[in-house]
Design a protein around this motif. Structure first.
Motif, PDB file in Angstrom:
ATOM      1  N   PHE A  11      44.775  58.373  36.991  1.00 57.98           N
ATOM      2  CA  PHE A  11      43.749  57.561  37.642  1.00 57.98           C
ATOM      3  C   PHE A  11      42.723  57.144  36.592  1.00 57.98           C
ATOM      4  CE2 PHE A  11      45.774  59.611  41.089  1.00 57.98           C
ATOM      5  CZ  PHE A  11      45.430  58.998  42.275  1.00 57.98           C
ATOM      6  N   GLN A  12      42.572  55.852  36.379  1.00 57.75           N
ATOM      7  CA  GLN A  12      41.609  55.345  35.403  1.00 57.75           C
ATOM      8  C   GLN A  12      40.255  55.159  36.091  1.00 57.75           C
ATOM      9  OE1 GLN A  12      43.781  51.791  34.087  1.00 57.75           O
ATOM     10  NE2 GLN A  12      44.131  52.835  32.140  1.00 57.75           N
ATOM     11  N   VAL A  13      39.244  55.863  35.603  1.00 64.10           N
ATOM     12  CA  VAL A  13      37.921  55.854  36.213  1.00 64.10           C
ATOM     13  C   VAL A  13      36.957  55.080  35.321  1.00 64.10           C
ATOM     14  CG1 VAL A  13      36.060  57.257  37.161  1.00 64.10           C
ATOM     15  CG2 VAL A  13      38.425  58.114  37.237  1.00 64.10           C
ATOM     16  N   PHE A  14      36.352  54.036  35.872  1.00 63.25           N
ATOM     17  CA  PHE A  14      35.383  53.208  35.159  1.00 63.25           C
ATOM     18  C   PHE A  14      34.006  53.529  35.734  1.00 63.25           C
ATOM     19  CE2 PHE A  14      39.452  51.189  34.864  1.00 63.25           C
ATOM     20  CZ  PHE A  14      39.497  50.587  33.612  1.00 63.25           C
ATOM     21  N   LYS A  15      33.315  54.480  35.102  1.00 62.65           N
ATOM     22  CA  LYS A  15      32.019  54.923  35.601  1.00 62.65           C
ATOM     23  C   LYS A  15      30.972  53.818  35.409  1.00 62.65           C
ATOM     24  CE  LYS A  15      31.180  58.543  36.835  1.00 62.65           C
ATOM     25  NZ  LYS A  15      31.216  59.067  38.233  1.00 62.65           N
ATOM     26  N   GLY A  16      30.194  53.560  36.476  1.00 62.60           N
ATOM     27  CA  GLY A  16      29.116  52.584  36.397  1.00 62.60           C
ATOM     28  C   GLY A  16      29.577  51.178  36.057  1.00 62.60           C
ATOM     29  N   PHE A  17      30.789  50.825  36.470  1.00 62.98           N
ATOM     30  CA  PHE A  17      31.318  49.491  36.153  1.00 62.98           C
ATOM     31  C   PHE A  17      30.436  48.387  36.732  1.00 62.98           C
ATOM     32  CE2 PHE A  17      34.166  45.864  36.875  1.00 62.98           C
ATOM     33  CZ  PHE A  17      34.693  45.701  35.608  1.00 62.98           C
ATOM     34  N   LEU A  18      29.860  48.628  37.916  1.00 68.24           N
ATOM     35  CA  LEU A  18      28.960  47.657  38.547  1.00 68.24           C
ATOM     36  C   LEU A  18      27.531  48.145  38.400  1.00 68.24           C
ATOM     37  CD1 LEU A  18      30.936  47.018  41.862  1.00 68.24           C
ATOM     38  CD2 LEU A  18      30.943  45.601  39.806  1.00 68.24           C
ATOM     39  N   ASP A  19      26.661  47.317  37.835  1.00 62.09           N
ATOM     40  CA  ASP A  19      25.258  47.700  37.715  1.00 62.09           C
ATOM     41  C   ASP A  19      24.554  47.535  39.065  1.00 62.09           C
ATOM     42  OD1 ASP A  19      24.511  44.981  38.043  1.00 62.09           O
ATOM     43  OD2 ASP A  19      24.346  44.655  35.886  1.00 62.09           O
ATOM     44  N   PRO A  20      23.322  48.025  39.209  1.00 65.92           N
ATOM     45  CA  PRO A  20      22.652  47.964  40.525  1.00 65.92           C
ATOM     46  C   PRO A  20      22.561  46.560  41.114  1.00 65.92           C
ATOM     47  CG  PRO A  20      21.507  49.514  39.109  1.00 65.92           C
ATOM     48  CD  PRO A  20      22.550  48.850  38.254  1.00 65.92           C
ATOM     49  N   ALA A  21      22.310  45.544  40.285  1.00 64.13           N
ATOM     50  CA  ALA A  21      22.220  44.176  40.813  1.00 64.13           C
ATOM     51  C   ALA A  21      23.567  43.708  41.350  1.00 64.13           C
ATOM     52  CB  ALA A  21      21.717  43.225  39.721  1.00 64.13           C
ATOM     53  N   ALA A  22      24.641  44.034  40.630  1.00 61.90           N
ATOM     54  CA  ALA A  22      25.977  43.645  41.091  1.00 61.90           C
ATOM     55  C   ALA A  22      26.353  44.376  42.367  1.00 61.90           C
ATOM     56  CB  ALA A  22      27.000  43.926  39.989  1.00 61.90           C
ATOM     57  N   TRP A  81      41.449  37.669  59.443  1.00 66.88           N
ATOM     58  CA  TRP A  81      40.598  38.366  58.489  1.00 66.88           C
ATOM     59  C   TRP A  81      39.864  37.344  57.628  1.00 66.88           C
ATOM     60  CZ3 TRP A  81      40.533  43.272  59.813  1.00 66.88           C
ATOM     61  CH2 TRP A  81      41.681  43.877  60.325  1.00 66.88           C
ATOM     62  N   PRO A  82      38.611  37.578  57.274  1.00 71.94           N
ATOM     63  CA  PRO A  82      37.907  36.651  56.377  1.00 71.94           C
ATOM     64  C   PRO A  82      38.482  36.708  54.965  1.00 71.94           C
ATOM     65  CG  PRO A  82      36.580  38.600  56.785  1.00 71.94           C
ATOM     66  CD  PRO A  82      37.775  38.714  57.689  1.00 71.94           C
ATOM     67  N   ALA A  83      38.124  35.721  54.169  1.00 68.36           N
ATOM     68  CA  ALA A  83      38.592  35.679  52.784  1.00 68.36           C
ATOM     69  C   ALA A  83      37.967  36.816  51.967  1.00 68.36           C
ATOM     70  CB  ALA A  83      38.237  34.338  52.160  1.00 68.36           C
ATOM     71  N   ILE A  84      38.690  37.254  50.948  1.00 63.52           N
ATOM     72  CA  ILE A  84      38.146  38.256  50.038  1.00 63.52           C
ATOM     73  C   ILE A  84      37.029  37.612  49.215  1.00 63.52           C
ATOM     74  CG2 ILE A  84      38.639  39.804  48.109  1.00 63.52           C
ATOM     75  CD1 ILE A  84      41.533  39.926  49.065  1.00 63.52           C
ATOM     76  N   PRO A  85      35.837  38.202  49.185  1.00 62.01           N
ATOM     77  CA  PRO A  85      34.734  37.595  48.417  1.00 62.01           C
ATOM     78  C   PRO A  85      35.087  37.415  46.940  1.00 62.01           C
ATOM     79  CG  PRO A  85      33.891  39.308  49.881  1.00 62.01           C
ATOM     80  CD  PRO A  85      35.401  39.407  49.913  1.00 62.01           C
ATOM     81  N   GLU A  86      34.552  36.355  46.349  1.00 61.21           N
ATOM     82  CA  GLU A  86      34.846  36.053  44.951  1.00 61.21           C
ATOM     83  C   GLU A  86      34.396  37.173  44.022  1.00 61.21           C
ATOM     84  OE1 GLU A  86      36.549  33.649  43.447  1.00 61.21           O
ATOM     85  OE2 GLU A  86      37.135  32.944  45.439  1.00 61.21           O
ATOM     86  N   ARG A  87      33.276  37.817  44.329  1.00 60.34           N
ATOM     87  CA  ARG A  87      32.817  38.916  43.468  1.00 60.34           C
ATOM     88  C   ARG A  87      33.810  40.071  43.459  1.00 60.34           C
ATOM     89  NH1 ARG A  87      27.823  37.390  45.843  1.00 60.34           N
ATOM     90  NH2 ARG A  87      26.289  36.669  44.316  1.00 60.34           N
ATOM     91  N   VAL A  88      34.493  40.276  44.582  1.00 63.41           N
ATOM     92  CA  VAL A  88      35.500  41.333  44.659  1.00 63.41           C
ATOM     93  C   VAL A  88      36.725  40.944  43.830  1.00 63.41           C
ATOM     94  CG1 VAL A  88      37.000  42.640  46.199  1.00 63.41           C
ATOM     95  CG2 VAL A  88      34.682  42.071  46.917  1.00 63.41           C
ATOM     96  N   LYS A  90      36.775  39.097  41.294  1.00 65.83           N
ATOM     97  CA  LYS A  90      36.412  39.157  39.875  1.00 65.83           C
ATOM     98  C   LYS A  90      36.626  40.565  39.314  1.00 65.83           C
ATOM     99  CE  LYS A  90      32.607  38.284  36.661  1.00 65.83           C
ATOM    100  NZ  LYS A  90      31.169  37.942  36.523  1.00 65.83           N
ATOM    101  N   ILE A  91      36.326  41.602  40.120  1.00 67.21           N
ATOM    102  CA  ILE A  91      36.549  42.983  39.670  1.00 67.21           C
ATOM    103  C   ILE A  91      38.029  43.190  39.366  1.00 67.21           C
ATOM    104  CG2 ILE A  91      36.441  45.410  40.353  1.00 67.21           C
ATOM    105  CD1 ILE A  91      34.040  44.619  42.158  1.00 67.21           C
ATOM    106  N   TRP A  92      38.889  42.750  40.272  1.00 63.91           N
ATOM    107  CA  TRP A  92      40.336  42.861  40.067  1.00 63.91           C
ATOM    108  C   TRP A  92      40.749  42.128  38.795  1.00 63.91           C
ATOM    109  CZ3 TRP A  92      44.526  45.062  42.824  1.00 63.91           C
ATOM    110  CH2 TRP A  92      45.796  44.595  42.446  1.00 63.91           C
ATOM    111  N   ALA A  93      40.277  40.896  38.631  1.00 64.57           N
ATOM    112  CA  ALA A  93      40.670  40.087  37.469  1.00 64.57           C
ATOM    113  C   ALA A  93      40.240  40.748  36.167  1.00 64.57           C
ATOM    114  CB  ALA A  93      40.075  38.685  37.589  1.00 64.57           C
ATOM    115  N   GLU A  94      39.067  41.365  36.155  1.00 61.39           N
ATOM    116  CA  GLU A  94      38.566  41.982  34.934  1.00 61.39           C
ATOM    117  C   GLU A  94      39.339  43.244  34.562  1.00 61.39           C
ATOM    118  OE1 GLU A  94      34.355  42.627  34.910  1.00 61.39           O
ATOM    119  OE2 GLU A  94      33.895  40.570  35.476  1.00 61.39           O
TER     120      GLU A  94
END
Length: 202
Positions: A11-22, A81-88, A90-94
């Motif tokens: 399991f790859q863990v990315f700690k703090g990948f999203l900052d508070p604003a994100a 179901w609604p569309a997956i938000p673009e910000r979500v 983006k996490i996958w793409a990154e």
């Protein structure tokens, strides 16, 4: 591409990948998802309600009732179901890459007493694609097992903004949430944890 902070049993863990604003912007997006497809409490095939409330975004949503676990094309109310938000996305793409995009974003809300038992994510057609998990709000104690039930496990606390990628050898490993730590985050107006899991279903 970002490198994981640590790897536990694949399991790859990315700690703090999203900052508070994100994190805050993402919660705003998820409120729109919940307005379109309200949270519901699914039943297990054994007839017991799950302690976690959930909804989904994308082409498919995850669903459970007395007939079993499965993906469904519509919310229990009958709406798409609604569309997956673009910000979500983006996490996958990154962390995974842009192709293919996930076609399901499962949103689980953990109230202070909610839990998620040890389970495998195995309702998808192709296990070569990872599952990406995003934590928001209160900390959750994440337990990682083995590819078969039983045996020794390892646990770690997931904090708001952490992202976990479950692919390769970890794709069919049992995992769950033993408990959350109410009040450990100020992101949400009330105690609780949101977990997003992104999946390629087809």
């Amino acid at each position: 591409m970002a490198q994981p902070t640590l790897t536990v049993r694949g399991f790859q863990v990315f700690k703090g990948f999203l900052d508070p604003a994100a994190q805050s912007a993402l919660v705003d997006d998820l409120r729109e998802v919940i307005r379109a497809a309200p949270l519901f409490s699914p039943q297990t095939p054994y007839g017991k309600p799950m302690s976690v409330r959930m909804t989904s975004a994308g082409r498919f949503g995850w669903y459970s009732d007395r007939t079993g676990y499965r993906y469904a094309p519509r919310h229990p109310s009958g709406v798409d179901w609604p569309a997956i938000p673009e910000r979500v996305l983006k996490i996958w793409a990154e962390l995974v890459g842009p192709d293919p995009e996930p076609d399901c974003c499962l949103l689980n809300f953990y109230a202070p007493e909610a839990r998620m038992g040890m389970h495998q994510d195995k309702d998808e057609a192709d296990f070569s694609h990872p599952v990406v998990s995003v934590s928001l709000g209160d900390e959750g104690l994440f337990r990682i097992g083995n590819t078969e039930r039983g045996g020794k496990t390892e646990s770690l606390w997931l904090q708001s903004g952490d992202v976990v990628v479950m692919g390769g050898s970890a794709r069919l490993t049992y995992h769950g949430i033993d408990r959350i730590k109410p009040g450990s985050s100020a992101l949400l107006p009330k105690p609780g944890r949101i977990n997003l899991t992104l999946r390629v279903v087809d």
